[in-house]
Design an enzyme around this catalytic site. Structure first.
Site, mmCIF file in Angstrom:
data_model
loop_
_atom_site.group_PDB
_atom_site.id
_atom_site.type_symbol
_atom_site.label_atom_id
_atom_site.label_comp_id
_atom_site.label_asym_id
_atom_site.label_seq_id
_atom_site.Cartn_x
_atom_site.Cartn_y
_atom_site.Cartn_z
ATOM 1 N N HIS A 1 -0.359 3.769 -4.068
ATOM 2 C CA HIS A 1 -0.869 4.431 -2.865
ATOM 3 C C HIS A 1 0.171 5.403 -2.328
ATOM 4 O O HIS A 1 1.222 5.611 -2.927
ATOM 5 C CB HIS A 1 -1.310 3.397 -1.819
ATOM 6 C CG HIS A 1 -0.229 2.458 -1.357
ATOM 7 N ND1 HIS A 1 0.895 2.886 -0.685
ATOM 8 C CD2 HIS A 1 -0.103 1.114 -1.485
ATOM 9 C CE1 HIS A 1 1.651 1.836 -0.401
ATOM 10 N NE2 HIS A 1 1.073 0.758 -0.892
ATOM 11 N N HIS B 1 3.938 4.539 -2.143
ATOM 12 C CA HIS B 1 4.704 4.622 -3.396
ATOM 13 C C HIS B 1 5.088 6.073 -3.684
ATOM 14 O O HIS B 1 6.204 6.378 -4.095
ATOM 15 C CB HIS B 1 3.891 4.086 -4.574
ATOM 16 C CG HIS B 1 3.455 2.661 -4.415
ATOM 17 N ND1 HIS B 1 2.136 2.314 -4.295
ATOM 18 C CD2 HIS B 1 4.163 1.511 -4.343
ATOM 19 C CE1 HIS B 1 2.042 0.990 -4.169
ATOM 20 N NE2 HIS B 1 3.259 0.482 -4.193
ATOM 21 N N CYS C 1 6.137 -17.997 2.110
ATOM 22 C CA CYS C 1 4.987 -17.090 2.052
ATOM 23 C C CYS C 1 4.801 -16.654 0.605
ATOM 24 O O CYS C 1 5.665 -15.975 0.052
ATOM 25 C CB CYS C 1 5.185 -15.862 2.930
ATOM 26 S SG CYS C 1 3.872 -14.637 2.678
ATOM 27 N N CYS D 1 4.961 -12.792 0.210
ATOM 28 C CA CYS D 1 6.330 -12.246 0.224
ATOM 29 C C CYS D 1 7.154 -12.777 -0.946
ATOM 30 O O CYS D 1 8.185 -12.216 -1.278
ATOM 31 C CB CYS D 1 7.079 -12.640 1.483
ATOM 32 S SG CYS D 1 6.498 -11.920 3.004
ATOM 33 N N CYS E 1 3.343 -16.076 8.393
ATOM 34 C CA CYS E 1 4.279 -15.067 7.905
ATOM 35 C C CYS E 1 4.337 -13.927 8.907
ATOM 36 O O CYS E 1 3.308 -13.361 9.260
ATOM 37 C CB CYS E 1 3.825 -14.541 6.542
ATOM 38 S SG CYS E 1 4.780 -13.100 6.046
ATOM 39 N N HIS F 1 2.821 -10.841 6.958
ATOM 40 C CA HIS F 1 1.439 -10.890 6.481
ATOM 41 C C HIS F 1 0.487 -11.617 7.403
ATOM 42 O O HIS F 1 -0.724 -11.590 7.193
ATOM 43 C CB HIS F 1 1.397 -11.536 5.087
ATOM 44 C CG HIS F 1 2.104 -10.735 4.054
ATOM 45 N ND1 HIS F 1 3.345 -11.075 3.564
ATOM 46 C CD2 HIS F 1 1.764 -9.575 3.460
ATOM 47 C CE1 HIS F 1 3.725 -10.164 2.676
ATOM 48 N NE2 HIS F 1 2.791 -9.242 2.608
ATOM 49 N N LYS G 1 0.295 0.397 9.365
ATOM 50 C CA LYS G 1 1.145 0.701 8.229
ATOM 51 C C LYS G 1 0.273 1.138 7.059
ATOM 52 O O LYS G 1 -0.776 0.563 6.790
ATOM 53 C CB LYS G 1 1.919 -0.563 7.836
ATOM 54 C CG LYS G 1 2.831 -0.341 6.651
ATOM 55 C CD LYS G 1 3.293 -1.668 6.049
ATOM 56 C CE LYS G 1 3.866 -1.424 4.666
ATOM 57 N NZ LYS G 1 4.156 -2.632 3.915
ATOM 58 N N LYS H 1 -2.050 -1.232 1.048
ATOM 59 C CA LYS H 1 -3.328 -1.642 0.492
ATOM 60 C C LYS H 1 -4.261 -2.176 1.561
ATOM 61 O O LYS H 1 -5.475 -2.135 1.406
ATOM 62 C CB LYS H 1 -3.107 -2.672 -0.616
ATOM 63 C CG LYS H 1 -2.363 -3.905 -0.184
ATOM 64 C CD LYS H 1 -1.992 -4.754 -1.392
ATOM 65 C CE LYS H 1 -0.947 -5.793 -0.974
ATOM 66 N NZ LYS H 1 -0.326 -6.456 -2.067
HETATM 67 ZN ZN LIG Z 1 4.516 -12.713 3.858
#
Ligand SMILES: [Zn+2]
Length: 498
Positions: free
Chosen positions: A17, A20, A125, A128, A143, A146, A295, A298
């Site tokens: 995406h 990157h 997590c 992560c 997390c 996340h 942010k 994805k």
């Molecule tokens: Zn996480």
């Protein structure tokens, strides 16, 4: 001098995406500028392929983990030519040479007494692939990145004695204040270290998808230790039969996103100290691209698709927008509207038009041959400082400031056209010498800007410099020089309306 720059290695299960593209293009601008200076450059990117999430995803798809990463890695390998980036190597952490190097370096860390065996219990997590401290897990055990429920994990582990490096890391930050850039990220790394370092798991024993721990068959190395070592291992096998480590290690710049700051500014230097290896010069932490307040990634459903933009406007346009829109090191908003506005105002109007009308005037008034005339000394003084300024900004990874320095010259050249009004000079045969000077100065100024701008717009500046029959992009050519150019070709619009 050698110059070694790296991107983060990208998580192989992600779809490529804009984020990157962003860090990869930034590294490419820095690498290309260094090559223009005549430096010995190595530019690395690649994919991160081990860890529990990959193993779980493979299981869901009915594949082996190796089959899954072999299926997904090409999306990133193919992204690089698509972005027109000049990486010297693409590392995959499943490369056998990488795995052997990981075993060698972590074995050395163990021999040096920084590894011990124990039982780990903590909040983990899976997304992560990281344990969280109690403070990070909070009372709800989510997390912090996340917002997913953490799992309580207990397992036999080898530990890396990170706590033993607290003082060394603080000393490093004292002695090398630009080890972490920009400054607000330095402060973040520093306060993390000052808050106290706990030893961290070096291995996992509940799954097998990783680099085997050579001294204990039941364990694989924790994926972060494996992944971080890519920056070092790649040099040992990127060129068959040649070891580039002495030539390029330590790296000058690791470019990373702020979400992996802890690993790169705490774990990584501690590992290198533990192994007795030299430390990189700078870890530069860039911000996130934001769509509204989210942010880019994805999870952002309304993300800008870099492939659509490249299909419609070309790769240069995407490169330019990302490097120009967001100050490198800070979060910044991106949008399709913002992209189109900048494309039209800066690429099509400022730069594209400057190139088209300059070349067209040489054809209209001087039959396509650049006059052998003295150059305007005032204009030359303004243009000749450009390359030095840009290098100085890029030495601090301030890509936006470097871009602005270039754009000041693009605007200056456009003003020069308006001020000198070659179309008026052309009506008066007595002012032929003046017209010669104006045309020669303009086209030389355009050439110099094209040379300095090359790392941002490799394809378009290549076309421009080709039309000027002066394809050299070395920065030693980035000074206005009377008599350098002769016959020049016509040029199609560099940035047409799509
Ligand atoms: Zn996480």
């Amino acid at each position: 001098m050698s110059f070694y720059v790296t991107t983060p290695i990208y998580y192989v299960n992600a779809a490529p995406h804009l984020g990157h593209a962003y860090s990869t293009i930034a590294a490419d601008v820095m690498a290309r500028n260094m090559r223009q200076r005549g430096e010995d450059v190595f530019f690395l990117t690649g994919t991160d392929e081990h860890g529990e999430p990959v193993a779980l995803a493979a299981e869901r798809e009915g594949l082996t983990p190796q089959e899954l990463v072999d299926k997904n890695a090409p999306r990133f390998v193919d992204l690089m030519p698509r972005l027109n980036v000049s990486n010297d190597f693409f590392i995959r952490t499943t490369d056998p040479e990488h795995k052997a190097k990981v075993q060698e370096v972590l074995g050395r860390i163990r021999e040096n007494g920084h590894v011990y065996e124990g039982v780990y219990e903590g909040w983990y997590c899976p997304r992560c692939a990281d344990f969280k401290t109690d403070a990070e897990a909070g009372e709800d055990h989510l997390c912090p990145i996340h917002k997913l429920p953490l799992t309580r994990e207990k397992e036999d582990n080898y530990f890396f004695r990170l706590s033993a490096f607290q003082d060394d890391l603080l000393k490093l930050l004292d002695e090398q204040p630009d080890f972490v850039m920009p400054r607000h990220r330095y402060n973040e790394a520093r306060s993390f270290i000052e808050s106290g370092l706990q030893d961290v798991s070096l291995s996992r024993s509940t799954f097998t998808w990783g680099v085997p721990v050579p001294w204990d068959e039941g364990h694989v190395f924790y994926v972060w230790f494996d992944a971080l070592l890519n920056y070092y291992s790649a040099l040992s096998y990127a060129r068959p039969g040649e070891d580039l480590t002495d030539r390029f290690w330590p790296a000058q710049f690791h470019l990373i996103g702020k979400d992996i700051l802890k690993f790169h500014t705490v774990f990584w230097p501690a590992m290198l100290l533990a192994a007795g290896l030299p430390l990189p010069e700078h870890v530069f932490v860039h911000g996130f691209l934001l769509i509204g307040k989210d942010k880019m990634g994805k999870s952002a459903g309304n993300a800008i698709d870099p492939f659509n933009i490249m299909d419609e406007y070309g790769t240069d346009a995407l490169r330019f927008y990302l490097m120009r829109e967001v100050s490198f090191g800070h979060d910044g908003a991106v949008s399709e509207e913002g992209f189109r506005a900048r494309y039209e105002s800066e690429l099509a109007n400022d730069f594209g038009n400057l190139a088209s009308r300059t070349i067209a005037m040489v054809h209209r008034y001087r039959d396509g041959v650049v006059p052998r005339a003295e150059l305007d000394p005032e204009l030359a003084a303004e243009i000749d400082g450009l390359a030095g300024e840009v290098c100085e900004q890029l030495d601090r990874a301030d890509i936006a400031a470097a871009g602005e320095a270039i754009w000041m010259r693009v605007r200056r050249l456009n003003r020069y056209v308006e001020e000198q009004a070659p179309w008026t000079l052309a009506k008066d045969p007595a002012r032929a010498n003046e017209l010669d000077t104006v045309l020669a100065s303009l086209v030389e100024g355009l050439r110099v800007v094209g040379v300095v701008l090359h790392p941002w717009l490799p394809e378009s500046t290549g076309k421009l410099l080709g039309a000027l029959d002066s394809p050299q992009v070395e920065l030693e050519c980035a000074r206005m020089q009377a008599g350098r150019l002769g016959a020049i070709s016509k040029l199609e619009p560099l940035f047409p309306k799509p």
